[in-house]
Write an enzyme that holds these catalytic residues in place. Structure first.
Site, PDB file in Angstrom:
ATOM      1  N   ALA A  65       0.962  -1.260  -0.697  1.00  0.00           N
ATOM      2  CA  ALA A  65      -0.128  -0.467   0.186  1.00  0.00           C
ATOM      3  C   ALA A  65       1.021   1.666   0.031  1.00  0.00           C
ATOM      4  CB  ALA A  65      -0.810   0.170   1.286  1.00  0.00           C
ATOM      5  N   GLY A 109       0.413  -5.097   0.632  1.00  0.00           N
ATOM      6  CA  GLY A 109      -0.585  -4.920   0.176  1.00  0.00           C
ATOM      7  C   GLY A 109      -0.442  -5.566  -1.283  1.00  0.00           C
ATOM      8  N   GLU A 112      -0.256  -9.422  -0.977  1.00  0.00           N
ATOM      9  CA  GLU A 112      -2.163  -9.447  -0.754  1.00  0.00           C
ATOM     10  C   GLU A 112      -2.990  -9.644  -1.902  1.00  0.00           C
ATOM     11  OE1 GLU A 112      -2.227  -6.607   2.446  1.00  0.00           O
ATOM     12  OE2 GLU A 112      -2.576  -8.400   4.155  1.00  0.00           O
ATOM     13  N   GLU A 132       4.459  -4.781   6.953  1.00  0.00           N
ATOM     14  CA  GLU A 132       3.798  -4.209   7.834  1.00  0.00           C
ATOM     15  C   GLU A 132       4.547  -3.970   9.212  1.00  0.00           C
ATOM     16  OE1 GLU A 132       2.387  -6.467   5.756  1.00  0.00           O
ATOM     17  OE2 GLU A 132       0.673  -5.564   4.741  1.00  0.00           O
TER      18      GLU A 132
HETATM   19  C1  HXC Z   1       4.789   4.335  -1.497  1.00  0.00           C
HETATM   20  C2  HXC Z   1       6.740   3.368  -2.258  1.00  0.00           C
HETATM   21  C3  HXC Z   1       6.311   2.238  -1.729  1.00  0.00           C
HETATM   22  C4  HXC Z   1       5.473   2.039  -0.601  1.00  0.00           C
HETATM   23  C5  HXC Z   1       8.459   1.760  -2.777  1.00  0.00           C
HETATM   24  N1  HXC Z   1       8.046   3.249  -2.372  1.00  0.00           N
HETATM   25  N2  HXC Z   1       7.061   1.430  -1.666  1.00  0.00           N
HETATM   26  N3  HXC Z   1       6.060   4.390  -1.754  1.00  0.00           N
HETATM   27  N4  HXC Z   1       4.501   2.637  -0.493  1.00  0.00           N
HETATM   28  N5  HXC Z   1       4.694   1.067  -0.180  1.00  0.00           N
HETATM   29  C6  HXC Z   1       8.885   4.425  -3.225  1.00  0.00           C
HETATM   30  C7  HXC Z   1      10.476   4.568  -2.382  1.00  0.00           C
HETATM   31  O1  HXC Z   1       9.336   5.720  -1.947  1.00  0.00           O
HETATM   32  C8  HXC Z   1      10.960   5.830  -3.562  1.00  0.00           C
HETATM   33  O2  HXC Z   1      10.608   6.555  -3.739  1.00  0.00           O
HETATM   34  C9  HXC Z   1      10.678   4.175  -5.050  1.00  0.00           C
HETATM   35  O3  HXC Z   1       8.998   3.497  -4.593  1.00  0.00           O
HETATM   36  C10 HXC Z   1      11.818   3.553  -5.343  1.00  0.00           C
HETATM   37  O4  HXC Z   1      11.947   2.997  -3.745  1.00  0.00           O
HETATM   38  P1  HXC Z   1      13.283   2.458  -3.015  1.00  0.00           P
HETATM   39  O5  HXC Z   1      13.126   1.920  -2.030  1.00  0.00           O
HETATM   40  O6  HXC Z   1      14.126   3.517  -3.129  1.00  0.00           O
HETATM   41  O7  HXC Z   1      13.707   0.984  -3.542  1.00  0.00           O
HETATM   42  P2  HXC Z   1      14.844   0.302  -3.599  1.00  0.00           P
HETATM   43  O8  HXC Z   1      15.909   0.677  -2.356  1.00  0.00           O
HETATM   44  O9  HXC Z   1      15.294  -0.773  -4.321  1.00  0.00           O
HETATM   45  O10 HXC Z   1      13.900  -0.497  -1.995  1.00  0.00           O
HETATM   46  C11 HXC Z   1      12.553  -1.420  -2.704  1.00  0.00           C
HETATM   47  C12 HXC Z   1      11.599  -1.074  -1.782  1.00  0.00           C
HETATM   48  C13 HXC Z   1      11.638  -0.852  -0.237  1.00  0.00           C
HETATM   49  C14 HXC Z   1      12.360  -3.447  -0.131  1.00  0.00           C
HETATM   50  C15 HXC Z   1      10.573  -2.346  -1.654  1.00  0.00           C
HETATM   51  O11 HXC Z   1      11.223   0.585  -0.955  1.00  0.00           O
HETATM   52  C16 HXC Z   1      10.603  -0.699   0.668  1.00  0.00           C
HETATM   53  O12 HXC Z   1      10.381  -1.640   1.844  1.00  0.00           O
HETATM   54  N6  HXC Z   1       9.335  -0.467   0.548  1.00  0.00           N
HETATM   55  C17 HXC Z   1       8.219  -0.755   1.306  1.00  0.00           C
HETATM   56  C18 HXC Z   1       7.677  -2.142   1.244  1.00  0.00           C
HETATM   57  C19 HXC Z   1       6.533  -2.200   2.405  1.00  0.00           C
HETATM   58  O13 HXC Z   1       6.988  -1.949   3.425  1.00  0.00           O
HETATM   59  N7  HXC Z   1       5.710  -2.536   2.114  1.00  0.00           N
HETATM   60  C20 HXC Z   1       4.098  -2.466   3.491  1.00  0.00           C
HETATM   61  C21 HXC Z   1       3.573  -1.251   3.111  1.00  0.00           C
HETATM   62  S1  HXC Z   1       2.327  -1.690   4.266  1.00  0.00           S
HETATM   63  P3  HXC Z   1      10.855   7.961  -3.832  1.00  0.00           P
HETATM   64  O14 HXC Z   1      10.318   8.541  -4.786  1.00  0.00           O
HETATM   65  O15 HXC Z   1      11.018   8.234  -2.699  1.00  0.00           O
HETATM   66  O16 HXC Z   1      12.758   7.740  -3.864  1.00  0.00           O
HETATM   67  C22 HXC Z   1       1.304  -1.553   3.153  1.00  0.00           C
HETATM   68  C23 HXC Z   1      -0.164  -2.338   4.182  1.00  0.00           C
HETATM   69  C24 HXC Z   1      -1.432  -3.176   2.893  1.00  0.00           C
HETATM   70  O17 HXC Z   1       0.430  -2.988   2.315  1.00  0.00           O
HETATM   71  C25 HXC Z   1      -2.419  -2.990   4.020  1.00  0.00           C
HETATM   72  C26 HXC Z   1      -3.236  -2.549   3.471  1.00  0.00           C
HETATM   73  C27 HXC Z   1      -4.583  -1.466   3.812  1.00  0.00           C
END
Ligand code: HXC
Length: 258
Positions: A65, A109, A112, A132
């Site tokens: 998400a 997400g 999921e 998460e």
């Molecule tokens: C918003 C995101 C994002 C996310 C990545 N980006 N994941 N933006 N939401 N979930 C953005 C980063 O901010 C960045 O943009 C660009 O994508 C590239 O990401 P990087 O982090 O620079 O890439 P990298 O170093 O290769 O790392 C990849 C990654 C990391 C390991 C996937 O991005 C990461 O950990 N992302 C978050 C993963 C996460 O926690 N997912 C769960 C979310 S909560 P900018 O512009 O900032 O450089 C969820 C809840 C679901 O999903 C329930 C719903 C109701």
């Protein structure tokens, strides 16, 4: 309909929906999930479509998400909006077969969403996770329930509590994905699987999907009864007569969804 966050393409009776927010690793914001729900509804209603593929890029199926969009939300907002609840329901009511073709990150997400599809074909670079917990929350669109059913309690707890990622090999070994292929052949493999499904009678394809999904909702005895009722009902179709005649006549069946 014109979409901004997804790309929809129909080829050989297969609708491919590609998540397309490359700058955010396909993070799922409200716009994307809304467009996805609409596109899936349209594909489900389109007679030319007999199978659906949901995919992302080679780097990310979806990294979860959109954290930037949701970070400032309050409990009252997410509760009153039923945050992603409506989208979840829309995505899971599709009746045609949906294949997730996953390369790169399928996190939170994203994982999921892949699990809401009927089966997952993974590229060898795929990484699944429910991280998460690192954000001070937990999975919110089915992760704790579906991952547990796919891989069992121990591994699901491990994933949800540590937030670690699972590679494609582990995902296949654990039953999360049905096959793993080299990343460069992912879409060819998914298209091939979807075209195979497209050749079947939609009646039996939809019945098979309903019956397998029932396994998650009911007891063994009720599930077997549900399956038997569907199995028996398919004997009322022309496609059953055609399929069994074609076998005996050693020819390819011509199913007509009748
Ligand atoms: C918003 C995101 C994002 C996310 C990545 N980006 N994941 N933006 N939401 N979930 C953005 C980063 O901010 C960045 O943009 C660009 O994508 C590239 O990401 P990087 O982090 O620079 O890439 P990298 O170093 O290769 O790392 C990849 C990654 C990391 C390991 C996937 O991005 C990461 O950990 N992302 C978050 C993963 C996460 O926690 N997912 C769960 C979310 S909560 P900018 O512009 O900032 O450089 C969820 C809840 C679901 O999903 C329930 C719903 C109701």
């Amino acid at each position: 309909m014109a979409y901004e966050t997804i790309i929809v393409d129909i080829e050989d009776r297969v609708c491919t929906i590609k998540l397309n927010r490359p700058d955010a690793l396909n993070a799922l914001n409200s716009q994307l999930l809304g467009e996805l729900a609409t596109a899936l509804g349209e594909a489900d209603a389109n007679d030319k479509v007999r199978a659906i593929i949901l995919t992302g890029s080679q780097k990310a199926f979806a990294a979860g998400a959109d954290i930037k969009e949701m970070s400032e939300k309050s409990f009252v907002e997410v509760f009153l909006q039923d945050f992603f609840g409506r989208e979840h329901d829309a995505l899971t009511k599709v009746r045609k077969p949906v294949i997730a073709a996953v390369a790169g990150y399928a996190l939170g997400g994203g994982c999921e969403l892949a699990m809401m599809c009927d089966f997952i074909i993974a590229a060898d670079n795929a990484k699944f996770g429910q991280p998460e917990i690192n954000l001070g929350v937990i999975a919110g669109i089915g992760g704790t329930q579906r991952l547990t059913r796919f891989v069992g309690k121990s591994k699901s707890m491990d994933m949800h509590l540590t937030g670690r990622f699972m590679d494609a090999e582990e995902a296949e070994r654990s039953g999360l994905v049905s096959r793993v292929v080299p990343v460069k052949s992912l879409m060819e493999e998914a298209q091939g699987a979807a075209e195979k499904i497209a050749e079947k009678s939609m009646l039996s394809a939809m019945a098979a999907k309903e019956a397998v999904n029932r396994a998650y909702e009911t007891t063994l005895a009720e599930g077997i009864l549900f399956e038997k009722r569907l199995f028996h009902s398919l004997f009322s179709t022309e496609d059953q007569k055609e399929g069994m005649a074609a076998f005996q006549e050693k020819r390819t069946p011509q199913f007509r969804d009748k």
